[in-house]
Write an enzyme that holds these catalytic residues in place. Structure first.
Site, PDB file in Angstrom:
ATOM      1  N   CYS A 162      -0.299   4.029   2.394  1.00  0.00           N
ATOM      2  CA  CYS A 162      -0.053   3.776   3.818  1.00  0.00           C
ATOM      3  C   CYS A 162       1.430   3.929   4.149  1.00  0.00           C
ATOM      4  O   CYS A 162       1.780   4.517   5.170  1.00  0.00           O
ATOM      5  CB  CYS A 162      -0.472   2.355   4.210  1.00  0.00           C
ATOM      6  SG  CYS A 162      -2.022   1.813   3.528  1.00  0.00           S
ATOM      7  N   ASP A 163       2.312   3.381   3.328  1.00  0.00           N
ATOM      8  CA  ASP A 163       3.716   3.252   3.725  1.00  0.00           C
ATOM      9  C   ASP A 163       4.687   4.111   2.919  1.00  0.00           C
ATOM     10  O   ASP A 163       5.831   4.283   3.336  1.00  0.00           O
ATOM     11  CB  ASP A 163       4.141   1.777   3.625  1.00  0.00           C
ATOM     12  CG  ASP A 163       3.309   0.902   4.551  1.00  0.00           C
ATOM     13  OD1 ASP A 163       3.127   1.306   5.708  1.00  0.00           O
ATOM     14  OD2 ASP A 163       2.818  -0.145   4.113  1.00  0.00           O
ATOM     15  N   CYS A 201       0.852  -1.199   0.000  1.00  0.00           N
ATOM     16  CA  CYS A 201       0.000   0.000   0.000  1.00  0.00           C
ATOM     17  C   CYS A 201       0.881   1.240   0.000  1.00  0.00           C
ATOM     18  O   CYS A 201       1.492   1.571   1.024  1.00  0.00           O
ATOM     19  CB  CYS A 201      -0.929  -0.018   1.212  1.00  0.00           C
ATOM     20  SG  CYS A 201      -1.892   1.475   1.377  1.00  0.00           S
TER      21      CYS A 201
END
Ligand SMILES: Cc1cc2nc3c(=O)[nH]c(=O)nc-3n(C[C@H](O)[C@H](O)[C@H](O)COP(=O)(O)OP(=O)(O)OC[C@H]3O[C@@H](n4cnc5c(N)ncnc54)[C@H](O)[C@@H]3O)c2cc1C
Length: 405
Positions: free
Chosen positions: A223-224, A220
């Protein structure tokens, strides 16, 4: 007092990755503190755990904390509802992504008592997508999380009941009603059920991948990706739409994004390919197969190298990026209906007219349905088609003659 949840942990700690993933899935904002690089973090963790380095330690805005919490404990602490208000519904929808939520809006507007159950967070894949530029009605594009929030609000407006952090374990039918069993042990009965459980990111299954998940290997970008701000290079595995889209997103954080593609050409649409070709921060390596992942030699447990085989020359090659993002396809989330519904060879649910599956009263829509196009607009369209199919089915059930004995 801070108004953000703070998660203290280390990149090599699987429980920390699970907790971060859970908060991300629920779209709960949090601050990540890697105690290996943040001495203040070590002090806070030890203070909270009687001198022990217990991670993850999660500190909440009210000053309380949880040490090594399970997802269920987190769900409880965050006040997520895990049991529905009733046991019998007109319609139970398994999966709260765009397809399931669309059906819920249609159904609730027609006064059907509707329950949506999602194993993670509402909004599905759309909710974790950075930006959607091809969904009609938003000339400037729209953030995935914002679109998901809007769809959820619309469903709530019509009184749809929704459960999060609850997986559905099985779906069965006695010919009259459909029984939906959850991992929390609850059973819900419905006149009709929709399966809209979408798909999950496929892994490479190359040696070293499992150990490095979350410690340099990710699925993701939203997200990261921001964790890599200022890094020299990131690698994206996969040359399809998701790979190129997410690669372009990641390029804002680093000097170079390398797209690695197994085949001899990119499979993304032309617009994305043109954008990648025009971006000096992007490079593409074709005909490369991932053969393994290695951790750094410094004992940090973080990704050190991606091992590749050049499929043209047969030569072994290595890349040493700060992180690797895997976008090599999706597998349908149909394990819980395997054996009870007819699936195709890839595990996608086979449907007939009106999105009806092989089990009477059970319908399927969105990415999980065989023949779907894995696009948000089609998932929404499928959700609407399923709603109309469900209405026709329920109307037919109601008009069936009642046999008295
Ligand atoms: C990185 C990325 C970028 C994308 N970009 C675009 C784009 O730009 N444009 C576009 O049109 N499309 C895009 N897509 C595709 C789009 O997001 C999907 O087609 C769409 O979200 C599919 O909707 P869905 O409701 O069928 O499934 P999903 O969105 O996958 O939702 C399924 C839901 O079911 C839940 N679930 C799964 N199993 C269970 C279970 N057993 N019990 C309960 N719940 C369960 C999941 O938690 C999930 O919330 C993108 C996808 C990704 C991954």
């Amino acid at each position: 007092m801070d108004d953000l949840i703070r998660v203290y942990g280390a990149s090599w700690c699987p429980d920390c990755r699970r907790a971060k993933r859970f908060l991300g899935d629920q779209r709960v904002p949090f601050e990540w503190h890697d105690i290996e690089v943040d001495p203040d973090g070590v002090r806070i963790v030890q203070e909270r755990n009687g001198g022990n380095n217990t991670i993850p330690t999660i500190v909440f805005p009210d000053g309380s904390h949880l040490a090594e919490p399970s997802n269920e404990e987190l769900a409880e602490k965050l006040g997520l509802e895990r049991s529905a208000m009733m046991h019998v519904y007109d319609l139970v929808i398994v999966g709260g992504g765009p397809a399931g939520l669309t059906t819920s809006i249609y159904a609730a507007r027609e006064n059907l008592q509707t329950l949506v159950i999602d194993s993670k967070g509402l909004g599905g894949q759309a909710g974790i997508t950075e930006r959607l530029d091809n969904y009609p009605g938003f000339p400037e594009g729209i953030g995935g999380a914002e679109l998901a929030d809007r769809i959820v609000l619309q469903a709530q407006r019509y009184g749809v009941e929704m459960l999060q952090a609850v997986s559905v374990r099985s779906v069965s039918s006695d010919g009259e009603q459909v029984d939906v069993e959850t991992a929390t042990g609850d059973h819900y009965h419905a006149r009709a059920v929709l399966i809209a459980t979408g798909s999950t990111y496929r892994r490479t299954n190359a040696p070293g991948e499992d150990e490095l998940l979350g410690a340099g290997i990710h699925f993701c970008a939203t997200c990261d990706g921001p964790f890599y701000k200022g890094a020299a290079e990131l690698v994206v595995l996969g040359g399809g739409n998701s790979g190129l889209e997410e690669g372009l997103f990641l390029a804002q954080f680093v000097d170079l994004v390398t797209i690695v593609q197994r085949g001899d050409r990119l499979t993304a649409n032309k617009l994305l390919q043109d954008k990648v070709a025009a971006d000096p921060k992007m490079r593409v390596l074709l005909n490369r197969e991932v053969t393994g992942f290695r951790a750094k030699d410094d004992g940090s447990g973080k990704l050190g190298a991606i091992e590749l085989r050049n499929m043209e020359t047969g030569a072994a090659e290595e890349l040493h990026p700060a992180g690797c993002f895997v976008f090599i396809g999706l597998d349908p989330n149909t394990g819980f209906v395997r054996g009870s519904l007819d699936l195709d060879a890839r595990g996608l649910i086979l449907t007939g007219m009106g999105c009806q599956t092989s089990m009477p009263g059970v319908f399927a829509a969105g990415d999980v349905r065989a023949g779907s196009t894995k696009q948000l607009a089609s998932a929404v369209g499928d959700g609407a088609a399923a709603a109309i199919g469900i209405r026709a089915y329920l109307d037919a059930q109601e008009s069936k003659p009642v046999h008295m004995t």
